[in-house]
Design an enzyme around this catalytic site. Sequence first.
Site, mmCIF file in Angstrom:
data_model
loop_
_atom_site.group_PDB
_atom_site.id
_atom_site.type_symbol
_atom_site.label_atom_id
_atom_site.label_comp_id
_atom_site.label_asym_id
_atom_site.label_seq_id
_atom_site.Cartn_x
_atom_site.Cartn_y
_atom_site.Cartn_z
ATOM 1 N N CYS A 184 0.847 -1.195 0.000
ATOM 2 C CA CYS A 184 0.000 0.000 0.000
ATOM 3 C C CYS A 184 0.886 1.250 0.000
ATOM 4 C CB CYS A 184 -0.906 0.006 1.226
ATOM 5 S SG CYS A 184 -1.978 1.454 1.343
ATOM 6 N N THR A 186 -0.627 4.445 0.113
ATOM 7 C CA THR A 186 -1.521 5.550 0.457
ATOM 8 C C THR A 186 -0.809 6.637 1.252
ATOM 9 O OG1 THR A 186 -3.521 4.201 0.403
ATOM 10 C CG2 THR A 186 -3.581 6.156 1.798
ATOM 11 N N GLY A 218 -3.718 -5.008 8.004
ATOM 12 C CA GLY A 218 -2.493 -4.441 7.464
ATOM 13 C C GLY A 218 -1.428 -4.199 8.511
ATOM 14 N N ARG A 284 -7.372 10.184 -10.442
ATOM 15 C CA ARG A 284 -6.713 9.614 -9.270
ATOM 16 C C ARG A 284 -5.308 9.136 -9.609
ATOM 17 N NH1 ARG A 284 -8.782 4.106 -6.978
ATOM 18 N NH2 ARG A 284 -6.756 4.395 -5.985
#
Length: 351
Positions: A184, A186, A218, A284
Amino acid sequence: MRIEYDVKLDFKDVLIRPKRSVLKSRSEVALEREFRFKNSGTSWKGIPLVAANMDHTGTFDMARALADQNVLTAIDKFISVEEWQKFAETYPPVLPSCFVSIGVGEHDIAKVADVMRVTDCSMICLDVANGYTEHFVDVLSQLRKLYPKKVIMAGNVVTGEMVEELLLSGADIVKIGIGPGSVCTTREKTGVGYPQLSAIIECADAAHGLGGHVCADGGCSSPGDVAKAFAAGADFVMLGGMLSGHDECLGEVIDENGKQFKRFYGMSSAEAMEKYHGSVAEYRSSEGRSVNVPYRGSVKNTLQDILGGLRSTCTYVGAQRLKELSKRTTFIRVTKQLNEIFLPYQTGKTY
């Protein structure tokens, strides 16, 4: 703008302090838990680990392997209704260990209805990266009205007030974690997140006060991290990267320079979006990475390592049942976890 000055902690920032124990052996530790859920009113009993609903780990092969140990699998949301039907007809005893995963798109409510018609699964995973939107809460409320007796796990969030809102809107289990996953990005792309250990502690406290449950999602890279998540108050722990690279995972084995690998990528990565949506949408950026992870054979070996580590943690603090672990835990702040002097020379299998 404001700043919170309270220190927030991750798994790497703490160790669990040992305590006196009357347990003679790890074999005396019971890892199964039984839960009665707040909104569905139903019960479930098993080992509260969940394979993540990534296409790599949320496979039917993974579900079959983990169900043997009473461990759950959140099936990948891109699995077709036809594949669900075939699986249900061939392996009906595995279905009680599976979540049907959906997002909040217009087609998702219709898809879960189609899947339920051919499987009658008892659990739903409503999964988005950002569980703070009004639309997400609206979809959750709609889902609860449609399926009053289904267990609904919803997320992801990292703060107590949002956990409370999701529980009051129909969730039985709230999924905790923004940005801690191994693939990830983010936090790199958005600057948004929350250290996972503190998120679990605070969210579990909020959930348990309302009779709800949380799933830590996570950040676990070792059995010790899984133990810390449960010790922090998580009722369930979801694993992605730790279950990657196995026979039960999506994809073929890749040979590179005499070594074997399997592909693993975040579900918000460019690779995943191109695979399932044709491209990365113009509005995005991708928020996941793609990696080749070492091939590790059958997942049963890794699962045994994780469960063995959990049992050992419980013996160190005198917890005869996994349920007792958080009550028996004292975390101590540390600046270093491991002695890594010989890590470059390690040989043999690691799980």
